[in-house]
Design a protein around this motif. Structure first.
Motif, PDB file in Angstrom:
ATOM      1  N   GLU A  67       0.822  -1.214   0.000  1.00 55.87           N
ATOM      2  CA  GLU A  67       0.000   0.000   0.000  1.00 55.87           C
ATOM      3  C   GLU A  67       0.856   1.264   0.000  1.00 55.87           C
ATOM      4  OE1 GLU A  67      -3.616   1.671  -0.321  1.00 55.87           O
ATOM      5  OE2 GLU A  67      -3.537  -0.435   0.264  1.00 55.87           O
ATOM      6  N   GLY A  68       0.585   2.138  -0.966  1.00 57.36           N
ATOM      7  CA  GLY A  68       1.256   3.432  -1.026  1.00 57.36           C
ATOM      8  C   GLY A  68       2.609   3.441  -1.710  1.00 57.36           C
ATOM      9  N   THR A  69       3.042   2.293  -2.259  1.00 52.91           N
ATOM     10  CA  THR A  69       4.354   2.241  -2.915  1.00 52.91           C
ATOM     11  C   THR A  69       4.192   2.047  -4.415  1.00 52.91           C
ATOM     12  OG1 THR A  69       4.623  -0.160  -2.649  1.00 52.91           O
ATOM     13  CG2 THR A  69       5.404   1.246  -0.833  1.00 52.91           C
ATOM     14  N   ASP A  70       5.285   2.329  -5.146  1.00 57.26           N
ATOM     15  CA  ASP A  70       5.273   2.223  -6.608  1.00 57.26           C
ATOM     16  C   ASP A  70       6.291   1.234  -7.157  1.00 57.26           C
ATOM     17  OD1 ASP A  70       3.325   4.311  -6.933  1.00 57.26           O
ATOM     18  OD2 ASP A  70       4.915   5.762  -6.512  1.00 57.26           O
ATOM     19  N   CYS A 115       0.803  -0.715  11.332  1.00 62.74           N
ATOM     20  CA  CYS A 115       0.497  -0.937  12.740  1.00 62.74           C
ATOM     21  C   CYS A 115      -1.012  -1.039  12.882  1.00 62.74           C
ATOM     22  CB  CYS A 115       1.069   0.161  13.634  1.00 62.74           C
ATOM     23  SG  CYS A 115       0.284   1.774  13.542  1.00 62.74           S
ATOM     24  N   GLU A 116      -1.449  -1.595  13.967  1.00 63.23           N
ATOM     25  CA  GLU A 116      -2.875  -1.699  14.245  1.00 63.23           C
ATOM     26  C   GLU A 116      -3.457  -0.295  14.381  1.00 63.23           C
ATOM     27  OE1 GLU A 116      -4.668  -4.544  14.346  1.00 63.23           O
ATOM     28  OE2 GLU A 116      -2.879  -5.733  13.927  1.00 63.23           O
ATOM     29  N   ARG A 136      -5.749   3.640   5.893  1.00 61.56           N
ATOM     30  CA  ARG A 136      -6.265   2.973   7.094  1.00 61.56           C
ATOM     31  C   ARG A 136      -7.304   1.974   6.641  1.00 61.56           C
ATOM     32  NH1 ARG A 136      -6.245   6.037  12.606  1.00 61.56           N
ATOM     33  NH2 ARG A 136      -4.425   7.329  12.260  1.00 61.56           N
ATOM     34  N   VAL A 137      -7.279   0.814   7.289  1.00 57.76           N
ATOM     35  CA  VAL A 137      -8.218  -0.226   6.889  1.00 57.76           C
ATOM     36  C   VAL A 137      -8.575  -1.047   8.120  1.00 57.76           C
ATOM     37  CG1 VAL A 137      -6.394  -1.864   6.257  1.00 57.76           C
ATOM     38  CG2 VAL A 137      -8.652  -2.074   5.230  1.00 57.76           C
ATOM     39  N   ILE A 138      -9.807  -1.466   8.164  1.00 57.85           N
ATOM     40  CA  ILE A 138     -10.256  -2.412   9.176  1.00 57.85           C
ATOM     41  C   ILE A 138     -10.777  -3.613   8.399  1.00 57.85           C
ATOM     42  CG2 ILE A 138     -11.914  -2.874  11.018  1.00 57.85           C
ATOM     43  CD1 ILE A 138     -11.862   0.134  11.629  1.00 57.85           C
TER      44      ILE A 138
END
Length: 144
Positions: A67-70, A115-116, A136-138
């Motif tokens: 997530e968030g990388t290329d 992290c949580e 952020r994800v749940i």
């Protein structure tokens, strides 16, 4: 002092890691860590104060999407912990720097972690050492 962990250090790693990953037994962690140490795309570092191990970090290369990388692979901080009573001395930053240096040597140009959602202490650490929040994800599960 930061050192790359060896197989003979697995007991120290497990004693530290059980404070973070409490759903496991020290024996499970030792077996998992020994397997992980055999891989070229993973590493553990130990932080010592004198001869006493007071912290550890685990990082590895992730080749799947992060997530968030290329780019790929991405260096990934799988876990980092400093024992109570030894925190706020810069040890976690030193461990992270060792992980980042290792990832650069492996050809990475990006480094990530997670992290949580409710782990405020970890969130503050990540922000303080230069990580930018990507998402952020749940996650949910349901038995069928």
């Amino acid at each position: 002092m930061i050192e790359k962990a060896k197989e003979s250090d697995v007991g120290h790693l497990a004693c530290l890691a059980i404070q973070m990953w409490q759903a496991h037994t020290p024996e499970e962690l030792e077996a998992n860590f020994l397997d992980t140490m055999q891989r070229e795309d993973a590493v553990f570092f130990l932080c010592y104060e004198g001869n006493l191990p007071v912290g550890f970090a685990q990082c590895q290369l992730r080749h799947d999407y992060v997530e968030g990388t290329d780019t790929s692979p991405v260096g990934y901080l799988e876990g980092i912990l400093i024992k109570e009573g030894y925190r706020r001395r810069g040890y976690a930053r030193e461990l992270l720097a060792a992980c980042e240096k290792w990832a650069r040597k492996k050809g990475c140009v990006e480094f990530a972690s997670d992290c949580e959602v409710d782990n405020e202490e970890s969130f503050r650490f990540h922000r303080a050492v230069g990580f930018a929040e990507a998402n952020r994800v749940i996650c949910f599960t349901k038995k069928l």
